[in-house]
Design a protein around this motif. Sequence first.
Motif, short mmCIF file in Angstrom:
data_model
loop_
_atom_site.label_atom_id
_atom_site.label_comp_id
_atom_site.label_asym_id
_atom_site.label_seq_id
_atom_site.Cartn_x
_atom_site.Cartn_y
_atom_site.Cartn_z
N PHE A 202 0.82 -1.21 0.00
CA PHE A 202 0.00 0.00 0.00
C PHE A 202 0.86 1.26 0.00
O PHE A 202 0.58 2.20 -0.73
N MET A 203 1.92 1.27 0.80
CA MET A 203 2.77 2.45 0.84
C MET A 203 3.86 2.39 -0.22
O MET A 203 4.56 3.38 -0.45
N ALA A 204 4.01 1.23 -0.85
CA ALA A 204 5.07 1.02 -1.85
C ALA A 204 6.46 1.24 -1.25
O ALA A 204 7.38 1.74 -1.91
N ILE A 205 6.58 0.88 0.02
CA ILE A 205 7.85 1.02 0.73
C ILE A 205 8.41 -0.36 1.07
O ILE A 205 7.81 -1.08 1.86
N PRO A 206 9.55 -0.73 0.50
CA PRO A 206 10.15 -2.02 0.87
C PRO A 206 10.69 -1.95 2.29
O PRO A 206 11.18 -0.90 2.71
N PRO A 295 1.63 6.96 -3.73
CA PRO A 295 1.22 5.72 -4.40
C PRO A 295 -0.30 5.72 -4.56
O PRO A 295 -1.02 6.14 -3.65
N PRO A 296 -0.80 5.26 -5.71
CA PRO A 296 -2.24 5.29 -5.97
C PRO A 296 -3.07 4.68 -4.84
O PRO A 296 -4.15 5.20 -4.53
N ASN A 297 -2.58 3.63 -4.20
CA ASN A 297 -3.38 2.98 -3.15
C ASN A 297 -3.65 3.86 -1.94
O ASN A 297 -4.53 3.56 -1.15
N LEU A 298 -2.90 4.93 -1.78
CA LEU A 298 -3.12 5.81 -0.62
C LEU A 298 -3.43 7.25 -1.02
O LEU A 298 -3.56 8.11 -0.15
N ALA A 299 -3.56 7.50 -2.30
CA ALA A 299 -3.80 8.88 -2.74
C ALA A 299 -5.26 9.26 -2.57
O ALA A 299 -6.13 8.58 -3.09
N PRO A 300 -5.55 10.34 -1.85
CA PRO A 300 -6.94 10.79 -1.70
C PRO A 300 -7.58 11.13 -3.06
O PRO A 300 -8.75 10.87 -3.28
N GLU A 352 0.07 22.75 -8.56
CA GLU A 352 -0.57 22.39 -7.31
C GLU A 352 -0.70 20.87 -7.16
O GLU A 352 -0.38 20.31 -6.11
N TYR A 353 -1.14 20.21 -8.23
CA TYR A 353 -1.34 18.75 -8.12
C TYR A 353 -0.02 18.00 -8.12
O TYR A 353 0.07 16.91 -7.57
N GLU A 354 0.99 18.60 -8.75
CA GLU A 354 2.32 18.01 -8.65
C GLU A 354 2.81 18.08 -7.21
O GLU A 354 3.29 17.11 -6.65
N LEU A 355 2.64 19.25 -6.63
CA LEU A 355 3.05 19.45 -5.24
C LEU A 355 2.32 18.48 -4.31
O LEU A 355 2.88 17.97 -3.34
N LYS A 356 1.05 18.22 -4.63
CA LYS A 356 0.25 17.37 -3.76
C LYS A 356 0.32 15.89 -4.12
O LYS A 356 -0.35 15.06 -3.51
N GLY A 357 1.08 15.57 -5.14
CA GLY A 357 1.39 14.17 -5.41
C GLY A 357 0.28 13.35 -6.05
O GLY A 357 0.30 12.12 -5.94
N VAL A 358 -0.66 14.00 -6.71
CA VAL A 358 -1.74 13.24 -7.37
C VAL A 358 -1.11 12.36 -8.45
O VAL A 358 -0.43 12.86 -9.35
N PRO A 359 -1.34 11.04 -8.40
CA PRO A 359 -0.60 10.12 -9.27
C PRO A 359 -0.76 10.38 -10.76
O PRO A 359 0.20 10.28 -11.51
N VAL A 360 -1.98 10.71 -11.21
CA VAL A 360 -2.20 10.88 -12.65
C VAL A 360 -2.95 12.19 -12.89
O VAL A 360 -3.94 12.48 -12.22
N ARG A 361 -2.46 12.94 -13.87
CA ARG A 361 -3.14 14.17 -14.25
C ARG A 361 -3.56 14.09 -15.71
O ARG A 361 -2.75 13.75 -16.58
#
Lengths: 492, 492
Positions: A202-206, A295-300, A352-361
């Motif tokens: 979910f976090m994509a963190i190994p 990561p998409p699994n945790l992106a609002p 703004e969305y880059e700053l906020k990490g939205v996975p796909v624009r």
Amino acid sequence: MGKNLTTRSEDYSKWYNELVVKADLAENSGVRGCMVIKPYGYAIWEKMQAQLDKMFKETGHQNAYFPLFVPKSMFEAEEKNAEGFAKECAIVTHYRLKNDENNKGKLIVDPNAKLEEELIVRPTSEAIIWSTYKKWVNSYRDLPLLINQWANVVRWEMRTRLFLRTAEFLWQEGHTAHSTQAEALAETKQMLEVYAEFAENFMAIPVVKGIKTETERFAGADETFCIEALMQDGKALQAGTSHFLGQNFAKAFDVKFANQEGKLEYVWGTSWGVSTRLMGALIMTHSDDNGLVLPPNLAPIQVVIVPIHKTDEQLEEISAQVNELVKALRKLNISVKYDDRTNLKPGFKFNEYELKGVPVRLAIGPKDFENGTYEVARRDTLTKEVVAKEGIEIYLQNLLETIQKEMFEKSLAYRDAHITNVETFEEFKEVLETKTGFLAAHWDGTPETEEKIKELTKATIRCVPLNQVAEAGTCILTGKPSTGRVYFAKAY
Amino acid sequence: MGKNLTTRSEDYSKWYNELVVKADLAENSGVRGCMVIKPYGYAIWEKMQAQLDKMFKETGHQNAYFPLFVPKSMFEAEEKNAEGFAKECAIVTHYRLKNDENNKGKLIVDPNAKLEEELIVRPTSEAIIWSTYKKWVNSYRDLPLLINQWANVVRWEMRTRLFLRTAEFLWQEGHTAHSTQAEALAETKQMLEVYAEFAENFMAIPVVKGIKTETERFAGADETFCIEALMQDGKALQAGTSHFLGQNFAKAFDVKFANQEGKLEYVWGTSWGVSTRLMGALIMTHSDDNGLVLPPNLAPIQVVIVPIHKTDEQLEEISAQVNELVKALRKLNISVKYDDRTNLKPGFKFNEYELKGVPVRLAIGPKDFENGTYEVARRDTLTKEVVAKEGIEIYLQNLLETIQKEMFEKSLAYRDAHITNVETFEEFKEVLETKTGFLAAHWDGTPETEEKIKELTKATIRCVPLNQVAEAGTCILTGKPSTGRVYFAKAY
């Protein structure tokens, strides 16, 4: 929205602090060491909570709630635990304010409202929970107790940093009670696996799964298992811990059960927790100089759509089409936002969305509209491509999965490239300062050597990895014999 | 499981206390006035939370998290609010314990770790939140702020009762900021409607919507709206409040915004909350001498299935059939438990689920198995019928809806039968003691009369109902003129 972020190479720590605030995740409050978690940051935490809660329930746990306060006499019952937390406790001593007669409109603590016994604001809840379990456990039939709590806790840290180390933080704490040592140990390990699975999928963190040394062990535990992640600056971060408590708390609180033969035995315990600190790990593992990468699994918001237009008519046409796409994406459980604010330019929104990490624009202008296409931009790779509108829902669904997977792979490659076998103390110091990361090294197993290495280098033993290979070697500091490598790192 | 509950007619208060503990909802902890919410009670609270959270988000609110502690100087900034809560505050004065040199293994508060400024454990969060909003609001474009927080709060109550009045409780608190008075008032009323809808459609509790008198108003508000429910013993219970804060907190914390003309104005505010007190309302509205009665919309287990068998073969046959039914019910999102424990008799299980308020119980014995039927028992009416297994999923789905509806209707009929118009003070006193419930009476509008009536009868004005009819009358106590009836009652 200008980003003006300090870059990671300039000053990693400053970059982090700025990013947390500028991406609207959290900020310092007017209360020393306590943070305000802002709506966008909290929305990510809620996604983490929802997934963890599901995983806890799937493994048979139930939620409950125990008091915020622990009376001092209860707190000190398990001596090692109490000693471990005594130096960082917020203490309630009074229960009433009164008007300050010398200062109209101001209040003072009412000296007549002193508590007979001080109350500790829970730094962790073993004491209050085991004092309760005493009432709940009589027979082996009452076991196991598999309970989790979502709560706030307070540890009076002197140096605080948003998410990473705050005086108050949010967490979950599991507290389980078992009739056998084997079952409690199995539970401890099971929850470590749950945490590892959550971090990786979910976090994509190994994460490295391991066991803490005695020095780093939870106060009151017989054994502490942990997952350790590696941040982009080469420092490790403890992302979750699962403690095998043995019978320590059962003995401190006299929690016994009648076994099948009717004989009284002490109960075996575990506790395990992760906290809002995970937010720090999430940020520092993936984000870049343009801002957050989620990561998409945790992106609002998983997909944001920005219209580009000159005339109102163009906007209307575009909006009609986009509204259909929004519906289609929501049917696929993709969380999507259509940003049709007209007082802001597309470039501002992109930032703004880059700053906020939205996975796909997605962007769509008059030409895209004519051609039946969208411009699709990935936040993680910052790449763009033009995609036909037909079937784009499925394309996006797949893309989100790809991003989730590739973000993990990228972090994994970085992490694996930063586990270095070192053989001598000279090499240890050099790799620690230049390459950074985890240093797999032989250690003689004594707390004294561990302490000495920490003093000399600031590196600590993050864990004895669960997948440790038996290998004869000699301690990097003392030259004494060792049977396997442990992982050292500088850490958050 | 013997229930041995005190009956409601014997002692309503004792019945309540016993039920909360025996149904495994909550219990007193080792911390004065603080409760432990047990897993079954917490599961009901989680259902409430999930539904309320959904309704808050649907009305545009986002969650966030603010600190547990409020520095004293911040706490006292809004004087009325501070005064209202000053007498029931837990106060943190120190941040460290140390070893007691005279008493090995014990800890004492370290006198060298006294805080420069005391911290109040939040009894409500207006102060800390408005001190934050100051940083968030500059222009009309930053408004409205529509924020909710799920949190624990502490009010040092001297007499506590599980769920109804506890030193620590769980709640949600909405805190919104607006550019106009009208918008803030609309928000206040909207959230009252959300609470009323939740109470009626999910808790099956009819509520009176109204406005509090000045005496009963939230400290720091210009107006407090409330929903008031009626318990089975004829006492009222305030189930939720929504406050119009005017510009009080904006002025106390200097929160101004530039309006569209660039002129600075103070922001308008609201706050609104419901708490674990709702658990008390839920219990006291519906439950009976056999235990809890839960509305299907909030029941952690909606349907329980109990097998009745003599041989292992019978159990196997029954289980095979029931397992199919369980799957079918889960597909319909019905939460179902199959209790095939073999060490307990069916009668014991029946008692247990009655005590725990499971809305529908199915039993199946060898004869039912042969006949292709189930025995279906309703918890709310304690009625039973035999139902064919074919299509029973749909039958149960409908039955749950029926129960939800009929529980509300039953409570509504009781409530409506307990709103009595009274014309004189004699009548007031008599109805209050005999029939109980809400007394709709004329009042002269002064706090003095309100206070006098309270002194003489223990009844308080629960609210001025929103649907108050204009009607000339005279105050029951003073004979002075009045323009409409207000609702009095004894209350929790």
